[in-house]
Structures are given as structure tokens and as C-alpha cells.
Motif scaffolding. Structure first.
Motif, PDB file in Angstrom:
ATOM      1  N   PRO A 218       0.802  -1.229   0.000  1.00 15.06           N
ATOM      2  CA  PRO A 218       0.000   0.000   0.000  1.00 15.06           C
ATOM      3  C   PRO A 218       0.837   1.281   0.000  1.00 15.06           C
ATOM      4  N   LYS A 219       2.099   1.199   0.426  1.00 18.11           N
ATOM      5  CA  LYS A 219       2.955   2.384   0.422  1.00 18.11           C
ATOM      6  C   LYS A 219       3.193   2.880  -1.000  1.00 18.11           C
ATOM      7  N   ARG A 220       2.964   2.017  -1.990  1.00 22.16           N
ATOM      8  CA  ARG A 220       3.178   2.388  -3.389  1.00 22.16           C
ATOM      9  C   ARG A 220       1.980   3.096  -4.012  1.00 22.16           C
ATOM     10  N   ILE A 221       0.844   3.116  -3.301  1.00 21.75           N
ATOM     11  CA  ILE A 221      -0.371   3.675  -3.889  1.00 21.75           C
ATOM     12  C   ILE A 221      -0.153   5.111  -4.354  1.00 21.75           C
ATOM     13  N   GLY A 222       0.518   5.900  -3.517  1.00 15.93           N
ATOM     14  CA  GLY A 222       0.784   7.293  -3.877  1.00 15.93           C
ATOM     15  C   GLY A 222       1.553   7.408  -5.176  1.00 15.93           C
ATOM     16  N   ARG A 223       2.551   6.530  -5.351  1.00 23.44           N
ATOM     17  CA  ARG A 223       3.354   6.541  -6.571  1.00 23.44           C
ATOM     18  C   ARG A 223       2.521   6.119  -7.774  1.00 23.44           C
ATOM     19  N   LEU A 224       1.619   5.159  -7.562  1.00 30.64           N
ATOM     20  CA  LEU A 224       0.814   4.666  -8.670  1.00 30.64           C
ATOM     21  C   LEU A 224      -0.187   5.713  -9.159  1.00 30.64           C
ATOM     22  N   MET A 225      -0.482   6.703  -8.317  1.00 27.68           N
ATOM     23  CA  MET A 225      -1.400   7.766  -8.727  1.00 27.68           C
ATOM     24  C   MET A 225      -0.815   8.628  -9.839  1.00 27.68           C
ATOM     25  N   VAL A 226       0.487   8.450 -10.105  1.00 29.47           N
ATOM     26  CA  VAL A 226       1.103   9.166 -11.227  1.00 29.47           C
ATOM     27  C   VAL A 226       0.490   8.705 -12.547  1.00 29.47           C
ATOM     28  N   LEU A 227       0.075   7.444 -12.621  1.00 29.16           N
ATOM     29  CA  LEU A 227      -0.420   6.885 -13.884  1.00 29.16           C
ATOM     30  C   LEU A 227      -1.610   7.664 -14.456  1.00 29.16           C
ATOM     31  N   PRO A 228      -2.666   7.923 -13.676  1.00 28.94           N
ATOM     32  CA  PRO A 228      -3.765   8.704 -14.272  1.00 28.94           C
ATOM     33  C   PRO A 228      -3.344  10.114 -14.678  1.00 28.94           C
ATOM     34  N   LYS A 229      -2.430  10.733 -13.934  1.00 25.11           N
ATOM     35  CA  LYS A 229      -1.945  12.067 -14.308  1.00 25.11           C
ATOM     36  C   LYS A 229      -1.198  12.007 -15.638  1.00 25.11           C
ATOM     37  N   TYR A 230      -0.432  10.948 -15.799  1.00 22.31           N
ATOM     38  CA  TYR A 230       0.309  10.738 -17.047  1.00 22.31           C
ATOM     39  C   TYR A 230      -0.655  10.559 -18.217  1.00 22.31           C
TER      40      TYR A 230
END
Length: 244
Positions: A218-230
Motif C-alpha cells: 500500500p505504500k506504493r499507492i501514492g506513486r501509482l497515482m502518477v499513472l492517471p496524471k500521465y
């Protein structure tokens, strides 16, 4: 080398397949050609667009490959499709096997000390004919002792797994130390040693490794939010192109 590239948010990705790309790397290693490889996902692309110095660093690479389904999706959205993902981990395991079969040498930098201990065991057991020119964890304050060791040992391959932007910055700064293939590999040492589990094959086949990693850590969730922005950025570029 003449090659075709596809630009995604101003980052030029090589149009290639895994087998084609690794075959080229084998040739470059045999010819002792200094080669800088970047394995880029949407997070790296977004970071590069926000940090001009890092963008300049990865733009100096000899090859940038699509490590991430988001890159494949973006290329398709822009009507400039790429053949397939070419992940850092798959390149890594190919080069380990090929290097073992051809008695090549490799230098390893990255991960935690306990991961490096596991990596030493795996290399000895699974790749006994690969020459380990040097192996160090990713916790160091001074680059120079490592650079001196690389200069002395002259490995065929240098694997840096300290995560972006550090790994690419290290390579760009020090690649002169050996005529090797230099490649940034993120968490590949962790995956090879089983410290971090790669997504099961069914998740890979569905191109959902990114989601599996997020659910597993779950610590990666913040990083994965980059995908929709991209994807929003890519959509904006597509709309601008269609208006012309």
C-alpha cells in the motif's frame, strides 16, 4: 546504430521487442561498446518532464525502453504504437543467463545489504560461470570507491538498482569508467532474490503488474497515482494533435 523512436511526453522510446533489444545488447557487449540503457515507466517520464536536469540525463542514454504498460498505452493513444513492453527485469535476467553462458562479467550496485547477501547466493548457485566483478548495496555516500573498482575490474555489464533518479544520474556521470552496458534496474535485485514478489503471470498477461504491486504494498499507492496524471497529459497531447 540507426533506430526508430516514438516520443511520449518528449521522451524518445526505442521501437523494439525484448528479443531484438537483448540481441543488440549482446553484440554491444561483445564489441565492448559503452552503452547507457534507461528502462522508463510513466513515473520516470513524468519526473523527467518536471525536472529538466534529469530529462537531460536520460536523453543522453543510448536507448530508452518501455518498462511499463502505461508507456504502451500512451504510445497507442498517440497513434504511434510500440511492439511490446521491454522491462528492466526481463533485460536483467536475459543478460544474467547470456552472461553466464558466455563467461561475461558483471558489476552490481543497489538494494539493501540483506538483499545483496541473497543476491550473492543466487548468482553463485544459478549463474556460476558469470564473473562477479563487484557487488555492493545501494547505501553509500561516496561514488568514487565504486567507480575506482569498476575502472579496475572493467566489467562487461554494470547493473545499478538504486531507483530513479539516482541510478541514471550515477550512470551518466560515471559511464566512462568502463566500456560496458550500463543499465538502471530499480527493484530488480529485490525481485530476483524473492524479497519482493513479481506479479503472478496472469496479472502480467493482463498488464496489471502495477496494480498488483500497489495492492501488495500500500505504500506504493501514492506513486501509482502518477499513472492517471500521465494519461491525462497524453490525452491532452492527442487532443492538440487532432485539432491541427
Amino acid at each position: 546504430m540507426n533506430k526508430q523512436t516514438v516520443s511520449i511526453l518528449n521522451i524518445p522510446f526505442d521501437v523494439t521487442t525484448l528479443s531484438e533489444f537483448t540481441s543488440k545488447l549482446h553484440t554491444k557487449i561483445n564489441n565492448h561498446q559503452n552503452t547507457f540503457v534507461v528502462t522508463a515507466n510513466p513515473e520516470i517520464v513524468m519526473y523527467a518532464n518536471q525536472h529538466p536536469e534529469y530529462r537531460k540525463t536520460i536523453s543522453s542514454a543510448d536507448a530508452i525502453v518501455a518498462d511499463g504498460i502505461g508507456i504502451i498505452i500512451g504510445a497507442k493513444m498517440l497513434d504511434t504504437p510500440l511492439p511490446e513492453r521491454v522491462t528492466g527485469y526481463d533485460i536483467f535476467t536475459d543478460l544474467l543467463t547470456w552472461g553466464n553462458n558466455n563467461h561475461k562479467s558483471a558489476f552490481f550496485i543497489g538494494a539493501k545489504p540483506e538483499v545483496i547477501q541473497k543476491l550473492k547466493t543466487i548468482l553463485a548457485n544459478n549463474y556460476p560461470d558469470l564473473v562477479v566483478a563487484g557487488i555492493h548495496d545501494g547505501y553509500f555516500d561516496d561514488d568514487q570507491p565504486l567507480v575506482d573498482e569498476i575502472t579496475t575490474t572493467q566489467p562487461d555489464m554494470v547493473f545499478i538498482a538504486t531507483g530513479f533518479p539516482q541510478q541514471e544520474t550515477f550512470i551518466q556521470k560515471h559511464r566512462h569508467a568502463a566500456n560496458a552496458v550500463w543499465i538502471g534496474l530499480g527493484g530488480s535485485f529485490d525481485v530476483l532474490t524473492g524479497t519482493v514478489k513479481r506479479a503472478p503471470q496472469v496479472w502480467q498477461d493482463l498488464h496489471l503488474e502495477w496494480l498488483y504491486r500497489g495492492l501488495s504494498d500500500p505504500k506504493r499507492i501514492g506513486r501509482l497515482m502518477v499513472l492517471p496524471k500521465y494519461l491525462v497529459k497524453v490525452t491532452q497531447i492527442k487532443i492538440k494533435r487532432n485539432r491541427k
